[in-house]
Write a protein that holds these residues in place. Sequence first.
Motif, PDB file in Angstrom:
ATOM      1  N   ILE A 134      43.688 109.745  39.636  1.00 25.47           N
ATOM      2  CA  ILE A 134      44.296 109.763  40.974  1.00 25.47           C
ATOM      3  C   ILE A 134      44.104 111.178  41.511  1.00 25.47           C
ATOM      4  CG2 ILE A 134      46.378 109.374  42.361  1.00 25.47           C
ATOM      5  CD1 ILE A 134      47.489 107.717  39.992  1.00 25.47           C
ATOM      6  N   ASN A 135      43.448 111.309  42.671  1.00 27.80           N
ATOM      7  CA  ASN A 135      43.183 112.659  43.195  1.00 27.80           C
ATOM      8  C   ASN A 135      44.334 113.156  44.082  1.00 27.80           C
ATOM      9  OD1 ASN A 135      42.831 111.505  45.693  1.00 27.80           O
ATOM     10  ND2 ASN A 135      40.604 111.784  45.759  1.00 27.80           N
ATOM     11  N   GLU A 136      44.178 114.341  44.610  1.00 26.13           N
ATOM     12  CA  GLU A 136      45.209 114.989  45.441  1.00 26.13           C
ATOM     13  C   GLU A 136      45.638 114.124  46.621  1.00 26.13           C
ATOM     14  OE1 GLU A 136      46.146 118.951  45.608  1.00 26.13           O
ATOM     15  OE2 GLU A 136      46.430 117.856  43.708  1.00 26.13           O
ATOM     16  N   GLU A 137      44.650 113.409  47.171  1.00 26.83           N
ATOM     17  CA  GLU A 137      44.951 112.574  48.362  1.00 26.83           C
ATOM     18  C   GLU A 137      45.600 111.241  47.960  1.00 26.83           C
ATOM     19  OE1 GLU A 137      41.509 113.895  48.237  1.00 26.83           O
ATOM     20  OE2 GLU A 137      42.570 115.590  49.140  1.00 26.83           O
ATOM     21  N   GLY A 138      45.751 111.015  46.672  1.00 28.97           N
ATOM     22  CA  GLY A 138      46.387 109.770  46.220  1.00 28.97           C
ATOM     23  C   GLY A 138      45.425 108.611  46.085  1.00 28.97           C
ATOM     24  N   THR A 139      44.114 108.913  46.032  1.00 31.65           N
ATOM     25  CA  THR A 139      43.139 107.831  45.834  1.00 31.65           C
ATOM     26  C   THR A 139      43.002 107.530  44.343  1.00 31.65           C
ATOM     27  OG1 THR A 139      41.930 108.669  47.724  1.00 31.65           O
ATOM     28  CG2 THR A 139      40.746 107.122  46.294  1.00 31.65           C
ATOM     29  N   LEU A 140      43.094 106.251  44.012  1.00 35.37           N
ATOM     30  CA  LEU A 140      42.920 105.836  42.615  1.00 35.37           C
ATOM     31  C   LEU A 140      41.467 105.389  42.424  1.00 35.37           C
ATOM     32  CD1 LEU A 140      44.174 104.970  39.800  1.00 35.37           C
ATOM     33  CD2 LEU A 140      44.521 102.741  40.818  1.00 35.37           C
ATOM     34  N   SER A 141      40.707 106.201  41.687  1.00 35.22           N
ATOM     35  CA  SER A 141      39.287 105.870  41.505  1.00 35.22           C
ATOM     36  C   SER A 141      39.060 105.236  40.136  1.00 35.22           C
ATOM     37  CB  SER A 141      38.447 107.139  41.607  1.00 35.22           C
ATOM     38  OG  SER A 141      38.889 108.063  40.635  1.00 35.22           O
ATOM     39  N   VAL A 142      38.034 104.403  40.048  1.00 36.01           N
ATOM     40  CA  VAL A 142      37.588 103.879  38.748  1.00 36.01           C
ATOM     41  C   VAL A 142      36.069 104.022  38.694  1.00 36.01           C
ATOM     42  CG1 VAL A 142      37.255 101.793  37.355  1.00 36.01           C
ATOM     43  CG2 VAL A 142      39.471 102.220  38.398  1.00 36.01           C
ATOM     44  N   PHE A 143      35.574 104.661  37.629  1.00 46.34           N
ATOM     45  CA  PHE A 143      34.126 104.751  37.414  1.00 46.34           C
ATOM     46  C   PHE A 143      33.835 104.171  36.043  1.00 46.34           C
ATOM     47  CE2 PHE A 143      35.349 108.478  39.976  1.00 46.34           C
ATOM     48  CZ  PHE A 143      34.616 108.224  41.123  1.00 46.34           C
ATOM     49  N   LYS A 144      32.872 103.269  35.972  1.00 45.22           N
ATOM     50  CA  LYS A 144      32.543 102.712  34.659  1.00 45.22           C
ATOM     51  C   LYS A 144      31.064 102.382  34.571  1.00 45.22           C
ATOM     52  CE  LYS A 144      34.908  98.396  35.904  1.00 45.22           C
ATOM     53  NZ  LYS A 144      35.922  97.481  35.457  1.00 45.22           N
TER      54      LYS A 144
ATOM     55  N   HIS B 127      36.225  98.968  30.929  1.00 40.77           N
ATOM     56  CA  HIS B 127      37.547  99.383  31.406  1.00 40.77           C
ATOM     57  C   HIS B 127      37.391 100.736  32.091  1.00 40.77           C
ATOM     58  CE1 HIS B 127      39.643  96.932  27.992  1.00 40.77           C
ATOM     59  NE2 HIS B 127      38.431  96.475  28.235  1.00 40.77           N
ATOM     60  N   PRO B 128      38.292 101.190  32.917  1.00 41.67           N
ATOM     61  CA  PRO B 128      39.545 100.576  33.345  1.00 41.67           C
ATOM     62  C   PRO B 128      39.312  99.399  34.298  1.00 41.67           C
ATOM     63  CG  PRO B 128      39.562 102.970  33.673  1.00 41.67           C
ATOM     64  CD  PRO B 128      38.166 102.590  33.362  1.00 41.67           C
ATOM     65  N   HIS B 129      40.331  98.518  34.339  1.00 45.38           N
ATOM     66  CA  HIS B 129      40.309  97.412  35.290  1.00 45.38           C
ATOM     67  C   HIS B 129      41.361  97.661  36.356  1.00 45.38           C
ATOM     68  CE1 HIS B 129      37.498  94.869  33.168  1.00 45.38           C
ATOM     69  NE2 HIS B 129      38.074  95.251  32.047  1.00 45.38           N
ATOM     70  N   TYR B 130      40.978  97.359  37.601  1.00 41.37           N
ATOM     71  CA  TYR B 130      41.920  97.422  38.726  1.00 41.37           C
ATOM     72  C   TYR B 130      42.775  96.162  38.742  1.00 41.37           C
ATOM     73  CZ  TYR B 130      39.684 101.099  41.691  1.00 41.37           C
ATOM     74  OH  TYR B 130      39.225 102.247  42.244  1.00 41.37           O
ATOM     75  N   SER B 131      43.948  96.283  39.333  1.00 43.21           N
ATOM     76  CA  SER B 131      44.701  95.081  39.685  1.00 43.21           C
ATOM     77  C   SER B 131      44.145  94.594  41.029  1.00 43.21           C
ATOM     78  CB  SER B 131      46.189  95.405  39.803  1.00 43.21           C
ATOM     79  OG  SER B 131      46.375  96.344  40.855  1.00 43.21           O
ATOM     80  N   GLN B 132      44.591  93.418  41.438  1.00 46.27           N
ATOM     81  CA  GLN B 132      44.082  92.814  42.693  1.00 46.27           C
ATOM     82  C   GLN B 132      44.182  93.762  43.886  1.00 46.27           C
ATOM     83  OE1 GLN B 132      43.131  89.352  43.158  1.00 46.27           O
ATOM     84  NE2 GLN B 132      44.417  88.562  44.778  1.00 46.27           N
ATOM     85  N   SER B 133      45.339  94.431  44.045  1.00 43.47           N
ATOM     86  CA  SER B 133      45.560  95.303  45.218  1.00 43.47           C
ATOM     87  C   SER B 133      44.893  96.659  45.040  1.00 43.47           C
ATOM     88  CB  SER B 133      47.060  95.532  45.394  1.00 43.47           C
ATOM     89  OG  SER B 133      47.512  96.304  44.278  1.00 43.47           O
ATOM     90  N   LYS B 134      44.370  96.912  43.846  1.00 44.87           N
ATOM     91  CA  LYS B 134      43.803  98.208  43.463  1.00 44.87           C
ATOM     92  C   LYS B 134      44.852  99.322  43.460  1.00 44.87           C
ATOM     93  CE  LYS B 134      39.002  97.371  44.237  1.00 44.87           C
ATOM     94  NZ  LYS B 134      37.763  97.707  44.865  1.00 44.87           N
TER      95      LYS B 134
END
Length: 622
Positions: free
Chosen positions: A37-47, A87-94
């Motif tokens: 989760i970055n400073e702006e509150g974005t939840l990123s996933v890289f896989k 993984h990681p997996h997002y939930s539906q709403s991310k």
Amino acid sequence: MCGIVGYIGVQQAYPILIKGLHRLEYRGYDSAGVSMINEEGTLSVFKEKGKVAALEASVEGKDISGTIGIAHTRWATHGEPNAKNAHPHYSQSKNLSLVHNGIIENYKTLRTKLEEKGFEFQSDTDTEVLVQLIEYQEEKDNCDLYTAVQRSLKIVEGAYAIAVLDKRNPDVLIAARKSSPLIIGVGQNNHENNGQAEFFLGSDATPIIEYTNQVVYLKDEEIAYMDRDGHLRITNLANVEQTPDMQTLQMNLDELEKGGFPHFMLKEIYEQPNALRNCIRGRLSIEEKDIKLSGIIDYREKFLSARRIIICACGTSWHSALIGKYFIEEAAQIPVEVEYASEFRYRNPVITANDIVIAVSQSGETADTLAAIQLAKEKGAFIYGICNVIGSSIARATDTGTYLHVGPEIGVASTKAFTGQVTALFMLGLAIAKEKRTLSDDMFHMLIDELLMIPDKMQWTLEHNKDVEKFSQIFTYAKNFIYLGRGYNYPVALEGALKLKEISYIHAEGYPAAEMKHGPIALIDEEMPVVVIAPKKGMYDKVVSNIQEIKSRKGKIISVVTEGDTTVRDMSDYCFEIPDTRDCYVPLLAAIPLQLMSYYVAVAKGRNVDQPRNLAKSVTVE
Ligand code: G6P
């Protein structure tokens, strides 16, 4: 077996996570991923599919900032190894991302229910069910993340170590475990961080030790809440507060990776009781006294009409195949042939559409085994795979199959994969016998009950043969060894001899005990150690006579006997005990002292146990 890393604190999470993943790669390496989760509150996933290095290359130029994150290196159990299933997996709403190590056994039922409620799934994994379930619980009960995790974990069946991020709560990291390991590292450098706390997570302590030696081993069914203010709260599933048991780690990195064992081989030998529990989990049921192997259920007709089974394999896998032959023929009354894949592929074997060809391969990459099943496929046979590595070439080339689920095997000499393969073949035999009704109900239930007891009996065997180290050293003088067994234990003799050859470089041969008199007995003198697998079962009296023949020629007897047997013990120079079990299951127990003996002889001779000369773990050339 997968690897989990987590971090919350004041440092950038990504470098800590990546370093941790590299250290956990021995736990799995088919795909990897990170979430921050970055400073702006974005939840990123890289896989990315492949090793951690592939993930690193794929995030170049992307925003990987953030002081909270989770990461995962995967050893696939459900769903092929690819980026989608990583993984990681997002939930539906991310809003949530989650990493998981373990197997959710009731994931199919849960997935169907969640789909009915409108959840859309992006992967084929059992893990995604967990993150969607947590989101569903949160919305349904209007509760916080911690409570939603707690309630969800009450619903799931199986094994898990998890870590969860929530983009609406960037100051909180949640983790939980049951049957899969998870360790919390409590940051020590708070003064350097202006008093701000940090927490680390790891499947073992290797990703943590560099930063802190203060750790808490999460216990089964415990959930942990960690925040940036230094709060560490642990409860159980019933929400009862638990006092964190802080421990100081003494081990160095190298020791930690091997779980405190000096070599991966020894670690893997000791892992066998748990590896087998994982192998039978969700397949054998103690309550229902039943077996469910989807590969058999889905292709029932094929197995009912099969004229014969041909098992193709190499090395240790060939030995497990031989045990499988004895069992399948006995239990399911189908003729079984066992072939060296390297020979089979260059013959012109007679194969028909009524044949089932089974490939047994730990790595799933052995070139000869792959070529053998390709040939059989061209000739119209139905192909079944018994592999450890999910998504491997052999697993992909088969029509269906059974995975071992014993976790990655790193030591070149196969140990837990051998007992896993034998167990998978037993389950296969039982599943076919069930469909063909070739066993009485009583016998079928008895065989299931006894197989379920094997992991505990393996544990007993490991605990009661500690002196093997001491007396293995006596045999470092030997230039040759003979291994003898009859029936189910003849393949064990072959495997015992192979283990010794591979890692100690001592010449060793395995024979069916009664064949001694047709030649090998000429080799016996006072220098020759003869290992005899002599459980108090089927051909016991005959094996006792074989031992007498060796004794009268002054051979040294090392025996594997049933607990309490004094007859063979008194005839032996050295003796290992194993618990009583059914004749067919003796190999799973008898293999253990032989593995330990090979290991300790090799160590005493100063060999490179995990990487013996001239050998490779996976032989992808012919
Ligand atoms: C190599 C390994 C052995 C293994 C054999 C077959 O020789 O060193 O331990 O038994 O290959 O490998 P597979 O992966 O097909 O079981």
